[in-house]
Design an enzyme around this catalytic site. Structure first.
Site, mmCIF file in Angstrom:
data_model
loop_
_atom_site.group_PDB
_atom_site.id
_atom_site.type_symbol
_atom_site.label_atom_id
_atom_site.label_comp_id
_atom_site.label_asym_id
_atom_site.label_seq_id
_atom_site.Cartn_x
_atom_site.Cartn_y
_atom_site.Cartn_z
ATOM 1 N N ARG A 87 0.816 -1.230 0.000
ATOM 2 C CA ARG A 87 0.000 0.000 0.000
ATOM 3 C C ARG A 87 0.844 1.272 0.000
ATOM 4 O O ARG A 87 0.400 2.321 0.435
ATOM 5 C CB ARG A 87 -0.974 0.015 1.178
ATOM 6 C CG ARG A 87 -2.002 -1.101 1.137
ATOM 7 C CD ARG A 87 -3.122 -0.864 2.135
ATOM 8 N NE ARG A 87 -4.153 -1.873 2.014
ATOM 9 C CZ ARG A 87 -4.198 -2.989 2.740
ATOM 10 N NH1 ARG A 87 -3.249 -3.212 3.642
ATOM 11 N NH2 ARG A 87 -5.163 -3.850 2.576
ATOM 12 N N LYS B 50 3.610 10.878 -11.764
ATOM 13 C CA LYS B 50 2.742 10.049 -12.601
ATOM 14 C C LYS B 50 3.380 8.686 -12.800
ATOM 15 O O LYS B 50 4.542 8.595 -13.189
ATOM 16 C CB LYS B 50 2.519 10.702 -13.967
ATOM 17 C CG LYS B 50 1.437 11.751 -14.015
ATOM 18 C CD LYS B 50 1.197 12.133 -15.469
ATOM 19 C CE LYS B 50 0.101 13.145 -15.611
ATOM 20 N NZ LYS B 50 -0.142 13.487 -17.036
ATOM 21 N N GLU C 277 10.974 16.288 -25.477
ATOM 22 C CA GLU C 277 10.351 16.759 -24.237
ATOM 23 C C GLU C 277 11.010 18.044 -23.738
ATOM 24 O O GLU C 277 10.361 18.875 -23.103
ATOM 25 C CB GLU C 277 10.412 15.673 -23.164
ATOM 26 C CG GLU C 277 9.620 14.415 -23.485
ATOM 27 C CD GLU C 277 8.122 14.538 -23.221
ATOM 28 O OE1 GLU C 277 7.668 15.650 -22.848
ATOM 29 O OE2 GLU C 277 7.414 13.540 -23.402
ATOM 30 N N LYS D 125 8.750 21.852 -15.163
ATOM 31 C CA LYS D 125 7.778 20.844 -14.747
ATOM 32 C C LYS D 125 7.482 20.948 -13.263
ATOM 33 O O LYS D 125 6.321 20.820 -12.844
ATOM 34 C CB LYS D 125 8.269 19.438 -15.092
ATOM 35 C CG LYS D 125 7.215 18.385 -14.747
ATOM 36 C CD LYS D 125 7.409 17.094 -15.477
ATOM 37 C CE LYS D 125 6.189 16.187 -15.248
ATOM 38 N NZ LYS D 125 6.328 14.883 -15.940
ATOM 39 N N GLU E 294 -3.346 17.070 -11.989
ATOM 40 C CA GLU E 294 -3.804 17.389 -13.333
ATOM 41 C C GLU E 294 -5.298 17.697 -13.384
ATOM 42 O O GLU E 294 -6.057 17.129 -14.182
ATOM 43 C CB GLU E 294 -3.472 16.239 -14.300
ATOM 44 C CG GLU E 294 -3.468 16.686 -15.760
ATOM 45 C CD GLU E 294 -2.954 15.619 -16.713
ATOM 46 O OE1 GLU E 294 -3.682 15.303 -17.646
ATOM 47 O OE2 GLU E 294 -1.842 15.121 -16.504
ATOM 48 N N ARG F 245 -1.757 21.611 -15.256
ATOM 49 C CA ARG F 245 -0.770 20.548 -15.478
ATOM 50 C C ARG F 245 -1.022 19.846 -16.810
ATOM 51 O O ARG F 245 -0.108 19.273 -17.413
ATOM 52 C CB ARG F 245 -0.783 19.529 -14.332
ATOM 53 C CG ARG F 245 0.269 18.424 -14.544
ATOM 54 C CD ARG F 245 0.473 17.544 -13.341
ATOM 55 N NE ARG F 245 1.436 16.484 -13.653
ATOM 56 C CZ ARG F 245 1.978 15.668 -12.757
ATOM 57 N NH1 ARG F 245 1.686 15.797 -11.485
ATOM 58 N NH2 ARG F 245 2.841 14.738 -13.119
ATOM 59 N N ASN G 204 0.892 17.980 -21.453
ATOM 60 C CA ASN G 204 0.520 16.978 -22.448
ATOM 61 C C ASN G 204 0.561 17.519 -23.878
ATOM 62 O O ASN G 204 0.034 16.877 -24.787
ATOM 63 C CB ASN G 204 -0.887 16.443 -22.143
ATOM 64 C CG ASN G 204 -0.930 15.669 -20.849
ATOM 65 O OD1 ASN G 204 -0.091 14.830 -20.590
ATOM 66 N ND2 ASN G 204 -1.916 15.968 -20.018
ATOM 67 N N HIS H 72 0.846 15.175 -26.777
ATOM 68 C CA HIS H 72 0.689 13.805 -26.303
ATOM 69 C C HIS H 72 -0.605 13.144 -26.771
ATOM 70 O O HIS H 72 -0.656 11.917 -26.900
ATOM 71 C CB HIS H 72 0.777 13.754 -24.779
ATOM 72 C CG HIS H 72 2.168 13.904 -24.256
ATOM 73 N ND1 HIS H 72 2.933 15.024 -24.497
ATOM 74 C CD2 HIS H 72 2.944 13.077 -23.509
ATOM 75 C CE1 HIS H 72 4.117 14.884 -23.909
ATOM 76 N NE2 HIS H 72 4.148 13.710 -23.325
ATOM 77 N N HIS I 71 0.178 9.805 -28.305
ATOM 78 C CA HIS I 71 -0.257 8.551 -27.700
ATOM 79 C C HIS I 71 -1.076 7.718 -28.683
ATOM 80 O O HIS I 71 -0.977 6.477 -28.708
ATOM 81 C CB HIS I 71 -1.081 8.825 -26.442
ATOM 82 C CG HIS I 71 -0.252 9.209 -25.261
ATOM 83 N ND1 HIS I 71 -0.803 9.665 -24.082
ATOM 84 C CD2 HIS I 71 1.093 9.214 -25.061
ATOM 85 C CE1 HIS I 71 0.166 9.940 -23.221
ATOM 86 N NE2 HIS I 71 1.320 9.661 -23.790
ATOM 87 N N HIS J 188 8.396 6.915 -27.621
ATOM 88 C CA HIS J 188 7.513 7.943 -27.046
ATOM 89 C C HIS J 188 7.890 9.356 -27.471
ATOM 90 O O HIS J 188 7.036 10.133 -27.916
ATOM 91 C CB HIS J 188 7.517 7.826 -25.522
ATOM 92 C CG HIS J 188 6.704 8.887 -24.850
ATOM 93 N ND1 HIS J 188 5.333 8.966 -24.972
ATOM 94 C CD2 HIS J 188 7.066 9.923 -24.062
ATOM 95 C CE1 HIS J 188 4.883 10.010 -24.282
ATOM 96 N NE2 HIS J 188 5.915 10.599 -23.725
#
Length: 374
Positions: free
Chosen positions: A127, A149, A191, A232, A242, A246, A250, A253, A257, A272
């Site tokens: 956990r 993330k 990036e 960032k 997000e 935030r 992206n 992206h 993606h 990527h």
């Protein structure tokens, strides 16, 4: 402790979960010392891929041993296809088999795939265990290692299962970037350029003039990484989960993606950062088509990314892509879709990106058909 090295520190301010990003040459050899300063009497699991481990694992293990930190390596196959449920189960079971406790630490030692995978495992094992990012690719150093993330891919799309889980520390050794292939380095550079295109037009202009120094390993490299991390970190501090700006991170992206999903995460065809590069060009071109920005800005972005050797169009991807309609299906599965409405990061010019909600699907489909007429 090893000999002192020059370290640039970028703080990520998240209250009692704040942490530092340390950037410098030779940080792998300093890792044990830096970890021992912050965590007493811990054991660690080092999650890495076979390629990174072959190059750098011995150095990291020696550093940890010198600081009296016991470590257990957990190695996975390199590549995006390790970001799935099967490998997640393997890594999580290995952590538990090593009898690591909640107060112990999982180190993500690799690129973005390892950071996302190991971070997710750290977030769910017992956990929630301790977590440290040691990114070994440029892409991971400037983007995926910062901000918490984590996640894995599914047949429905990229990063659709995961948790927000912040690391306790990020150690970015700039020396390891010299072992990357030119293609991997270029992919990470996409990036870096993204931060200029989001809201730092002066930084993008600086990159246009100084990118060769970044690629050659000059002082420009550390500066570019630090600026990117600070960019960032500032956004994450304002919007950790997000719910607001935030989402600007992206940029490129949503298109990218969809292209990664369309190529089945085959790194031989597309990695990527390459997807992001194409996606950023498409986002600027789509913004121009929607009369939000000048076509000259889209041409400038395309020219710079092409100059550094990145793909800039769907036609640059080897092999056949599915139809524009199928690409739209992948976009509709993206995390940036809310109640079926499309959300894109669009732009009014270089460094003037914004979150555009309720983008008409018909406009996106028409644009994709124009760029990919099959």
């Amino acid at each position: 402790m090893t000999d002192a090295i020059a370290i640039t520190t970028v703080p990520v301010n998240l209250g009692d979960r704040s942490y530092d990003i340390l950037i410098g040459a030779g940080l792998i050899d300093q890792a044990g010392y830096e970890i021992a300063k912050r965590a007493k009497s811990v054991r660690v699991a080092i999650v890495s891929d076979e390629t990174v481990a072959g190059l750098h694992l011995d150095r990291l293990t020696r550093s940890l041993t010198a600081a009296r930190i016991d470590s257990t390596p957990i190695l996975v196959a390199p590549g995006e296809r390790s970001k799935g449920f099967t490998t997640l189960e393997t890594v999580t079971n290995a952590i538990l088999s090593a009898r690591l406790e909640r107060g112990d630490i999982v180190i993500a030692f690799g690129g973005g795939v390892i950071g996302d995978l190991a971070g997710f495992a750290a977030g769910i094992a017992r956990r929630g265990m301790g977590f440290i990012q040691m990114p070994t690719s440029l892409l991971a150093q400037v983007d995926s290692s910062v901000g918490g993330k984590t996640g894995i891919n599914t047949a429905h799309g990229k990063n659709l299962v995961g948790v927000f889980y912040q690391p306790q520390l990020v150690l970015a050794d700039t020396d390891v970037l010299d072992t990357l292939t030119p293609r991997e380095f270029r992919a990470g550079y996409a990036e870096v350029a993204k931060y200029g295109l989001i809201d730092r037009p002066d930084f993008f202009a600086w990159l246009e003039k100084n990118w060769r120094g970044i690629f050659d390993g000059g002082p420009e490299r550390t500066e570019a990484i630090a600026v990117s991390c600070q960019s960032k970190a500032d956004v994450v501090a304002r919007d950790e989960r997000e719910t607001g700006d935030r989402a600007l991170l992206n940029l490129g992206h949503t298109f990218g993606h969809a292209l990664e999903t369309a190529t089945h995460y085959d790194s031989g065809r597309l990695v990527h950062g390459e997807g992001v590069a194409i996606g950023m060009v498409l986002a600027h071109q789509f913004s121009a088509k929607m009369n939000l920005a000048s076509p000259d800005d889209a041409a400038r972005v395309e020219a710079h990314l092409r100059q550094v050797g990145l793909p800039v169009s769907m036609g640059d991807i080897p092999g056949q892509l599915p139809s524009a309609g199928k690409l739209m299906d992948y976009i509709a599965q993206d995390k940036k879709v809310a109640r079926g409405a499309l959300t894109f990061i669009l732009t009014r010019g270089i460094g003037q990106s914004f979150v555009a909600k309720d983008v008409p699907p018909s406009a996106v489909l028409s644009f994709l058909q124009e760029k990919h007429p099959i």
